[in-house]
Design a protein around this motif. Structure first.
Motif, PDB file in Angstrom:
ATOM      1  N   GLU A   1       0.831  -1.201   0.000  1.00  0.00           N
ATOM      2  CA  GLU A   1       0.000   0.000   0.000  1.00  0.00           C
ATOM      3  C   GLU A   1       0.871   1.258   0.000  1.00  0.00           C
ATOM      4  O   GLU A   1       0.569   2.236  -0.684  1.00  0.00           O
ATOM      5  N   VAL A   2       1.960   1.214   0.778  1.00  0.00           N
ATOM      6  CA  VAL A   2       2.902   2.336   0.792  1.00  0.00           C
ATOM      7  C   VAL A   2       3.484   2.561  -0.595  1.00  0.00           C
ATOM      8  O   VAL A   2       3.567   3.701  -1.084  1.00  0.00           O
ATOM      9  N   GLY A   3       3.889   1.480  -1.265  1.00  0.00           N
ATOM     10  CA  GLY A   3       4.458   1.595  -2.606  1.00  0.00           C
ATOM     11  C   GLY A   3       3.479   2.196  -3.596  1.00  0.00           C
ATOM     12  O   GLY A   3       3.843   3.070  -4.405  1.00  0.00           O
ATOM     13  N   LEU A   4       2.217   1.749  -3.554  1.00  0.00           N
ATOM     14  CA  LEU A   4       1.192   2.276  -4.461  1.00  0.00           C
ATOM     15  C   LEU A   4       0.950   3.761  -4.199  1.00  0.00           C
ATOM     16  O   LEU A   4       0.856   4.569  -5.140  1.00  0.00           O
ATOM     17  N   PHE A   5       0.863   4.133  -2.917  1.00  0.00           N
ATOM     18  CA  PHE A   5       0.617   5.523  -2.526  1.00  0.00           C
ATOM     19  C   PHE A   5       1.730   6.435  -3.040  1.00  0.00           C
ATOM     20  O   PHE A   5       1.478   7.495  -3.617  1.00  0.00           O
ATOM     21  N   ARG A   6       2.967   6.021  -2.847  1.00  0.00           N
ATOM     22  CA  ARG A   6       4.096   6.866  -3.261  1.00  0.00           C
ATOM     23  C   ARG A   6       4.229   6.916  -4.784  1.00  0.00           C
ATOM     24  O   ARG A   6       4.602   7.942  -5.357  1.00  0.00           O
ATOM     25  N   ARG A   7       3.920   5.806  -5.424  1.00  0.00           N
ATOM     26  CA  ARG A   7       4.001   5.792  -6.884  1.00  0.00           C
ATOM     27  C   ARG A   7       2.976   6.749  -7.493  1.00  0.00           C
ATOM     28  O   ARG A   7       3.276   7.478  -8.452  1.00  0.00           O
ATOM     29  N   GLU A   8       1.766   6.766  -6.932  1.00  0.00           N
ATOM     30  CA  GLU A   8       0.718   7.647  -7.431  1.00  0.00           C
ATOM     31  C   GLU A   8       1.084   9.115  -7.254  1.00  0.00           C
ATOM     32  O   GLU A   8       0.635   9.979  -8.011  1.00  0.00           O
ATOM     33  N   ARG A   9       1.883   9.423  -6.234  1.00  0.00           N
ATOM     34  CA  ARG A   9       2.250  10.814  -5.940  1.00  0.00           C
ATOM     35  C   ARG A   9       3.677  11.153  -6.352  1.00  0.00           C
ATOM     36  O   ARG A   9       4.201  12.206  -6.002  1.00  0.00           O
ATOM     37  N   ASN A  10       4.306  10.225  -7.061  1.00  0.00           N
ATOM     38  CA  ASN A  10       5.688  10.434  -7.521  1.00  0.00           C
ATOM     39  C   ASN A  10       6.638  10.737  -6.366  1.00  0.00           C
ATOM     40  O   ASN A  10       7.585  11.518  -6.507  1.00  0.00           O
ATOM     41  N   ASP A  11       6.366  10.147  -5.194  1.00  0.00           N
ATOM     42  CA  ASP A  11       7.244  10.342  -4.047  1.00  0.00           C
ATOM     43  C   ASP A  11       8.318   9.259  -4.047  1.00  0.00           C
ATOM     44  O   ASP A  11       8.123   8.148  -4.566  1.00  0.00           O
ATOM     45  N   ALA A  12       9.447   9.580  -3.467  1.00  0.00           N
ATOM     46  CA  ALA A  12      10.572   8.642  -3.433  1.00  0.00           C
ATOM     47  C   ALA A  12      10.263   7.427  -2.565  1.00  0.00           C
ATOM     48  O   ALA A  12       9.588   7.531  -1.543  1.00  0.00           O
ATOM     49  N   PHE A  13      10.765   6.267  -2.973  1.00  0.00           N
ATOM     50  CA  PHE A  13      10.663   5.068  -2.141  1.00  0.00           C
ATOM     51  C   PHE A  13      11.692   5.096  -1.011  1.00  0.00           C
ATOM     52  O   PHE A  13      11.469   4.539   0.060  1.00  0.00           O
ATOM     53  N   HIS A  14      12.853   5.719  -1.269  1.00  0.00           N
ATOM     54  CA  HIS A  14      13.978   5.588  -0.352  1.00  0.00           C
ATOM     55  C   HIS A  14      13.975   6.622   0.776  1.00  0.00           C
ATOM     56  O   HIS A  14      14.747   6.494   1.739  1.00  0.00           O
ATOM     57  N   PHE A  15      13.110   7.638   0.703  1.00  0.00           N
ATOM     58  CA  PHE A  15      13.077   8.669   1.742  1.00  0.00           C
ATOM     59  C   PHE A  15      11.680   9.283   1.739  1.00  0.00           C
ATOM     60  O   PHE A  15      11.218   9.780   0.702  1.00  0.00           O
ATOM     61  N   ASN A  16      11.012   9.253   2.865  1.00  0.00           N
ATOM     62  CA  ASN A  16       9.614   9.665   2.950  1.00  0.00           C
ATOM     63  C   ASN A  16       9.500  11.189   3.077  1.00  0.00           C
ATOM     64  O   ASN A  16       9.328  11.731   4.170  1.00  0.00           O
ATOM     65  N   TRP A  17       9.554  11.878   1.950  1.00  0.00           N
ATOM     66  CA  TRP A  17       9.476  13.333   1.956  1.00  0.00           C
ATOM     67  C   TRP A  17       8.080  13.835   2.321  1.00  0.00           C
ATOM     68  O   TRP A  17       7.936  14.944   2.834  1.00  0.00           O
ATOM     69  N   LEU A  18       7.032  13.070   2.046  1.00  0.00           N
ATOM     70  CA  LEU A  18       5.669  13.538   2.263  1.00  0.00           C
ATOM     71  C   LEU A  18       5.284  13.584   3.740  1.00  0.00           C
ATOM     72  O   LEU A  18       4.333  14.277   4.116  1.00  0.00           O
ATOM     73  N   LEU A  19       5.987  12.841   4.572  1.00  0.00           N
ATOM     74  CA  LEU A  19       5.651  12.785   5.995  1.00  0.00           C
ATOM     75  C   LEU A  19       5.902  14.141   6.658  1.00  0.00           C
ATOM     76  O   LEU A  19       7.008  14.673   6.607  1.00  0.00           O
ATOM     77  N   LYS A  20       4.882  14.696   7.277  1.00  0.00           N
ATOM     78  CA  LYS A  20       5.003  15.983   7.957  1.00  0.00           C
ATOM     79  C   LYS A  20       5.520  15.771   9.375  1.00  0.00           C
ATOM     80  O   LYS A  20       4.929  15.040  10.169  1.00  0.00           O
ATOM     81  N   ILE A  21       6.638  16.422   9.679  1.00  0.00           N
ATOM     82  CA  ILE A  21       7.204  16.362  11.032  1.00  0.00           C
ATOM     83  C   ILE A  21       7.357  17.791  11.530  1.00  0.00           C
ATOM     84  O   ILE A  21       8.122  18.580  10.966  1.00  0.00           O
ATOM     85  N   ASP A  22       6.608  18.119  12.578  1.00  0.00           N
ATOM     86  CA  ASP A  22       6.682  19.468  13.145  1.00  0.00           C
ATOM     87  C   ASP A  22       8.085  19.758  13.664  1.00  0.00           C
ATOM     88  O   ASP A  22       8.794  18.855  14.133  1.00  0.00           O
ATOM     89  N   GLU A  23       8.455  21.018  13.615  1.00  0.00           N
ATOM     90  CA  GLU A  23       9.788  21.420  14.072  1.00  0.00           C
ATOM     91  C   GLU A  23      10.022  21.059  15.535  1.00  0.00           C
ATOM     92  O   GLU A  23      11.150  20.752  15.937  1.00  0.00           O
ATOM     93  N   GLY A  24       8.952  21.064  16.339  1.00  0.00           N
ATOM     94  CA  GLY A  24       9.101  20.711  17.747  1.00  0.00           C
ATOM     95  C   GLY A  24       9.566  19.289  17.969  1.00  0.00           C
ATOM     96  O   GLY A  24      10.133  18.961  19.020  1.00  0.00           O
ATOM     97  N   PHE A  25       9.337  18.409  16.982  1.00  0.00           N
ATOM     98  CA  PHE A  25       9.794  17.019  17.069  1.00  0.00           C
ATOM     99  C   PHE A  25      11.260  16.879  16.663  1.00  0.00           C
ATOM    100  O   PHE A  25      11.854  15.828  16.869  1.00  0.00           O
ATOM    101  N   GLN A  26      11.817  17.916  16.042  1.00  0.00           N
ATOM    102  CA  GLN A  26      13.126  17.790  15.410  1.00  0.00           C
ATOM    103  C   GLN A  26      14.278  18.366  16.226  1.00  0.00           C
ATOM    104  O   GLN A  26      15.424  17.978  16.023  1.00  0.00           O
ATOM    105  N   HIS A  27      13.982  19.315  17.116  1.00  0.00           N
ATOM    106  CA  HIS A  27      15.057  19.928  17.896  1.00  0.00           C
ATOM    107  C   HIS A  27      15.396  19.060  19.104  1.00  0.00           C
ATOM    108  O   HIS A  27      14.498  18.529  19.768  1.00  0.00           O
ATOM    109  N   PRO A  28      16.679  18.901  19.401  1.00  0.00           N
ATOM    110  CA  PRO A  28      17.079  18.056  20.535  1.00  0.00           C
ATOM    111  C   PRO A  28      16.463  18.529  21.848  1.00  0.00           C
ATOM    112  O   PRO A  28      16.415  19.729  22.137  1.00  0.00           O
ATOM    113  N   PHE A  29      15.977  17.561  22.615  1.00  0.00           N
ATOM    114  CA  PHE A  29      15.461  17.844  23.955  1.00  0.00           C
ATOM    115  C   PHE A  29      16.568  17.567  24.960  1.00  0.00           C
ATOM    116  O   PHE A  29      17.085  16.452  25.031  1.00  0.00           O
TER     117      PHE A  29
END
Length: 457
Positions: free
Chosen positions: A337-365
């Motif tokens: 299902e992941v492969g079909l979803f990314r293929r339909e949206r021309n997203d890369a298989f090797h790196f999930n660019w579409l995934l939204k990650i808020d900046e608050g999750f990214q800065h070291p705690f």
């Protein structure tokens, strides 16, 4: 303080990092003051301790206080001189091949991080800039394989688990391997080793050449959880947040086995991302599983998610008890299902660019006593943000349990205090107490566990 056999040896690079610039050599040669050297020494010592049943960074560092590593640039490439190194890393005077690979992988990642940070193109002040940095780190490590169908399954779980739980993780890994799926873990012992071990046998049965056993770690963890010898791709990310982002960007699905606070931290991080409104329709298979004896633990974790984050969070994963075949079939279907979803949206298989990650999750705690006490653990906080804050609470406990810096803070200032609403604190307290009772905080057989935290309502 422990004492172990040591040896002195010289080893040359092969395949990962075979040459250094003069600037990089300068960074690594300043043994007295260079933070790059200090970091590499700590990671090198952990890798040379692969297979040792020690999960305390402070203990390892104290056991090998006189360990030194000297980096030499030769015409034929980089050579490491190891002084008073753990003798178990060698056989008849020759370093074990997997240990040598991981040693130079660590050098590669640490040198790249040290050289790239501060470069004009590196922007750690924005969410997109941080994601780009994670991408560049993984690309430099040759982890990204463009064009390959989604087949990387991330396995999370504890290093302090029962024999039955370990054997179960091997059985799941075996079923995944029979379906030609690759394994990514935190690279240490326990659940981080079991699925890889099962998959190696299954890959051999399927005559699969080039099976991938990817280990993602970071400096604060690697010293406490040395890589297991099955890892054939080791990547050391700069901090826990970039490591977690690497897991969800590179992995196509995640299986969560029984564990302790570190596993809960990863689980909450993942739920916080999947609960973000922008990720509601994005397929990302997640399975919570374990053997029959672990059913009460899995139910307790499931109930904790429901009590703190609600039913929407529970709907983002499946719970499968004692059925490795079902786990693997469900994961395999999810990856399609992941492969079909990314293929339909021309997203890369090797790196999930579409995934939204808020900046608050990214800065070291930074788990100081003040930061731990000021975490907002309340129902007034949106569910995805509450998950992030709970993740920080568990991150602090991990630090106080096994990381050198955290252990020293607890020794100096006493236990962390975690404050919040009773509706959040009560299930949190119950879950943590269960972890202690089930010996999920530390490896069994050591000293009785002394909590590095106090839950306050």
């Amino acid at each position: 303080m422990i004492s172990r056999p040591v040896t002195t040896a010289s080893v040359s690079a092969k395949g990962s990092l075979e040459a250094l610039s003069q600037r990089e050599m300068h960074q690594l040669s300043e043994a007295g003051a260079s933070s790059v050297y200090t970091l590499f020494r700590q990671c090198a010592l952990a890798i040379l301790n692969t297979g040792a049943h020690i999960d305390n960074a402070k203990t390892i560092l104290e056991a090998y206080e006189d360990f030194e590593v000297r980096i030499h640039q030769q015409d034929r490439g980089v050579r490491l001189e190891l002084i008073n190194a753990p003798a178990d890393a060698f056989v008849d005077g020759e370093m074990i091949a997997s240990t040598r690979e991981m040693l130079f992988s660590a050098l590669r990642d640490i040198v790249y991080t040290g050289s790239e940070l501060g470069a004009p193109r590196i922007d750690l002040s924005s969410s997109q800039g941080i994601t780009d940095y994670v991408f560049h780190l993984l690309r430099n490590a040759r982890t990204l394989r463009p064009g390959v169908e989604p087949n990387m399954v991330v396995c999370w779980g504890g290093h302090s688990i029962s024999s039955e739980e370990y054997q179960y993780s091997k059985r799941v890994g075996h079923e995944l391997g029979l379906r030609n799926l690759n394994i990514c873990t935190g690279c240490g012992p326990g659940v981080m080793k079991g699925p890889m071990k099962g998959a190696t046998i299954a890959h051999a049965k399927q005559r699969l050449i080039g099976g991938r056993y990817l280990g993602l770690t970071e400096p604060g963890i690697i010293a406490a959880e040395a890589p297991n010898p099955i890892v054939n791709e080791l990547v050391i990310m700069p901090d826990i947040e970039k490591r977690l982002e690497a897991f969800v960007r590179v992995g196509h699905g995640i299986i969560i086995f029984p564990g302790g606070v570190g596993t809960a931290e990863e689980f909450l991080y993942l739920l916080g991302i999947l609960l973000h409104p922008d990720n509601q329709d994005l397929p990302f298979p997640v399975i919570l599983t374990g053997p029959r004896d672990a059913a009460p633990y899995l139910q307790q974790l499931h109930d904790f998610v429901g009590a703190t984050l609600g039913s929407d969070a529970q709907s983002r994963y499946q719970v499968i008890i004692d059925d490795p075949v079902a786990v693997s079939r469900q994961m395999n279907a999810g990856l399609k299902e992941v492969g079909l979803f990314r293929r339909e949206r021309n997203d890369a298989f090797h790196f999930n660019w579409l995934l939204k990650i808020d900046e608050g999750f990214q800065h070291p705690f930074d788990p100081t006593h003040e930061n731990m006490a000021n975490l907002k653990l309340s129902r007034d906080v949106p569910a995805h943000q509450l998950a992030a804050n709970l993740r920080c609470a568990f991150s602090g406990i991990v630090s106080g349990n096994v990381k050198d810096k955290g252990i020293r803070r607890i020794e100096q200032f006493g236990p962390y205090e975690i404050h919040g609403d009773t509706a959040i604190m009560q299930p949190l307290d119950e879950l943590l107490k269960a972890f202690v009772e089930q010996h999920r905080m530390k490896l069994p057989g050591g000293r009785p566990y002394e909590p590095c935290y106090r839950v306050v309502t």
